[in-house]
Design an enzyme around this catalytic site. Structure first.
Site, PDB file in Angstrom:
ATOM      1  N   HIS A  34       0.844  -1.206   0.000  1.00  0.00           N
ATOM      2  CA  HIS A  34       0.000   0.000   0.000  1.00  0.00           C
ATOM      3  C   HIS A  34       0.881   1.258   0.000  1.00  0.00           C
ATOM      4  CE1 HIS A  34      -3.042  -2.654   2.373  1.00  0.00           C
ATOM      5  NE2 HIS A  34      -3.540  -2.501   1.162  1.00  0.00           N
ATOM      6  N   LYS A  94     -18.039  -5.346   9.578  1.00  0.00           N
ATOM      7  CA  LYS A  94     -16.938  -6.205   9.159  1.00  0.00           C
ATOM      8  C   LYS A  94     -15.946  -6.347  10.307  1.00  0.00           C
ATOM      9  CE  LYS A  94     -13.536  -6.638   5.473  1.00  0.00           C
ATOM     10  NZ  LYS A  94     -12.909  -5.996   4.330  1.00  0.00           N
ATOM     11  N   ARG A 103      -2.387  -6.474  -8.128  1.00  0.00           N
ATOM     12  CA  ARG A 103      -1.203  -7.318  -7.920  1.00  0.00           C
ATOM     13  C   ARG A 103      -1.094  -8.395  -8.978  1.00  0.00           C
ATOM     14  NH1 ARG A 103      -2.999  -8.322  -1.884  1.00  0.00           N
ATOM     15  NH2 ARG A 103      -4.840  -8.559  -3.158  1.00  0.00           N
ATOM     16  N   SER A 151      -2.816  -7.975   3.221  1.00  0.00           N
ATOM     17  CA  SER A 151      -3.118  -7.819   4.652  1.00  0.00           C
ATOM     18  C   SER A 151      -3.543  -9.165   5.228  1.00  0.00           C
ATOM     19  CB  SER A 151      -4.248  -6.801   4.851  1.00  0.00           C
ATOM     20  OG  SER A 151      -3.899  -5.568   4.295  1.00  0.00           O
TER      21      SER A 151
HETATM   22  O1  PNS Z   1      -9.007  -3.040   1.089  1.00  0.00           O
HETATM   23  P1  PNS Z   1     -10.304  -3.537   0.541  1.00  0.00           P
HETATM   24  O2  PNS Z   1     -11.104  -4.234   1.623  1.00  0.00           O
HETATM   25  O3  PNS Z   1     -10.149  -4.371  -0.690  1.00  0.00           O
HETATM   26  O4  PNS Z   1     -11.139  -2.206   0.124  1.00  0.00           O
HETATM   27  C1  PNS Z   1     -12.461  -2.304  -0.327  1.00  0.00           C
HETATM   28  C2  PNS Z   1     -13.142  -0.933  -0.338  1.00  0.00           C
HETATM   29  C3  PNS Z   1     -13.039  -0.264   1.024  1.00  0.00           C
HETATM   30  C4  PNS Z   1     -12.480  -0.052  -1.368  1.00  0.00           C
HETATM   31  C5  PNS Z   1     -14.638  -1.170  -0.731  1.00  0.00           C
HETATM   32  O5  PNS Z   1     -15.166  -2.172   0.059  1.00  0.00           O
HETATM   33  C6  PNS Z   1     -15.493   0.087  -0.571  1.00  0.00           C
HETATM   34  O6  PNS Z   1     -15.355   1.039  -1.301  1.00  0.00           O
HETATM   35  N1  PNS Z   1     -16.402   0.042   0.410  1.00  0.00           N
HETATM   36  C7  PNS Z   1     -17.311   1.136   0.691  1.00  0.00           C
HETATM   37  C8  PNS Z   1     -18.748   0.766   0.317  1.00  0.00           C
HETATM   38  C9  PNS Z   1     -19.000   0.975  -1.158  1.00  0.00           C
HETATM   39  O7  PNS Z   1     -18.910   2.067  -1.680  1.00  0.00           O
HETATM   40  N2  PNS Z   1     -19.312  -0.126  -1.843  1.00  0.00           N
HETATM   41  C10 PNS Z   1     -19.614  -0.096  -3.255  1.00  0.00           C
HETATM   42  C11 PNS Z   1     -18.362  -0.224  -4.090  1.00  0.00           C
HETATM   43  S1  PNS Z   1     -18.500  -1.645  -5.017  1.00  0.00           S
END
Ligand code: PNS
Length: 163
Positions: free
Chosen positions: A19, A43, A93, A131
Site C-alpha cells: 500500500h 466487518k 497485484r 493484509s
Molecule cells: O481493502 P479492501 O477491503 O479491498 O477495500 C475495499 C473498499 C473499502 C475499497 C470497498 O469495500 C469500498 O469502497 N467500500 C465502501 C462501500 C462501497 O462504496 N461499496 C460499493 C463499491 S462496489
C-alpha cells in the site's frame, strides 16, 4: 491552485508495504492522495479503525501535506463527492485481483459516472503481500518486518503478545 487529487480507499487491516509503495508512486502523478480507511462496523477487523488510521498517519509522515488520511463509512462515491475528488486509485497485484476490482470500478461508475478508477500495477517485490496473509503469518511468529511498515510490525507483535 487546482490540485490533482486521488482517493486511495481500503480496509488497511493492516497497512502493508505494498500500500505504501502504491501511494508514494501515485504522488508522481497526483499532487495529493487521500488515503481513505473504511469504517465498517459490520466487518470484523483485527485492528480498530482508530488503529488502522494511526498506522497510515504514522507511515506517511514524511510525505507531509501531500498525503491526507481520512476515515469513511457508507459509499465510497459519496465520500468522493464530499471531498470533491473524482479519481479513485486502486492497486492490481495479479490477474486474480481483476474480477473484484473491475466489479467495484464499474459499480462505482454506475453509482456516479463522474468517478474514474485508476489502477497502478503493484511493484513486483510487493506483489505477493496482502493484509490477509500478514494476519496469517504474524500469529505463528513469522517475520513480517519486510512486509509492513514499522508501526504495524510493532502493533502486530504487541497485539499477539496480549493473546
Ligand atoms: O481493502 P479492501 O477491503 O479491498 O477495500 C475495499 C473498499 C473499502 C475499497 C470497498 O469495500 C469500498 O469502497 N467500500 C465502501 C462501500 C462501497 O462504496 N461499496 C460499493 C463499491 S462496489
Amino acid at each position: 491552485m487546482n490540485r490533482s487529487q486521488a482517493i486511495f480507499p481500503g480496509s488497511f487491516d493492516p497497512l502493508t508495504n505494498g500500500h505504501v509503495d502504491l501511494v508514494v508512486r501515485a504522488l508522481s502523478v497526483f499532487d495529493r492522495v487521500l488515503v481513505a480507511v473504511l469504517d465498517n462496523p459490520n466487518k470484523e477487523t483485527l485492528f480498530s479503525v482508530k488503529e488502522r488510521t494511526a498506522f497510515v498517519r504514522e507511515s506517511f509522515q514524511r510525505q507531509g501535506e501531500s498525503v491526507q488520511v481520512h476515515t469513511f463509512s457508507g459509499l465510497l462515491v459519496d465520500f468522493a463527492r464530499e471531498q470533491e475528488v473524482k479519481v479513485v486509485l486502486r492497486g492490481l497485484r495479479a490477474i486474480s485481483d481483476f474480477d473484484y476490482e473491475a466489479q467495484m470500478a464499474l459499480m462505482n461508475r454506475s453509482l456516479n459516472p463522474e468517478i474514474e478508477t485508476f489502477f497502478l500495477m503493484t511493484r513486483e517485490r510487493y506483489s505477493y503481500i496482502s493484509s490477509t496473509l500478514v494476519k496469517q503469518i504474524a500469529p505463528f511468529g513469522g517475520d513480517v518486518s519486510s512486509l509492513v511498515p514499522p508501526p504495524v510490525a510493532a502493533a502486530l507483535e504487541q497485539k499477539l503478545a496480549l493473546r
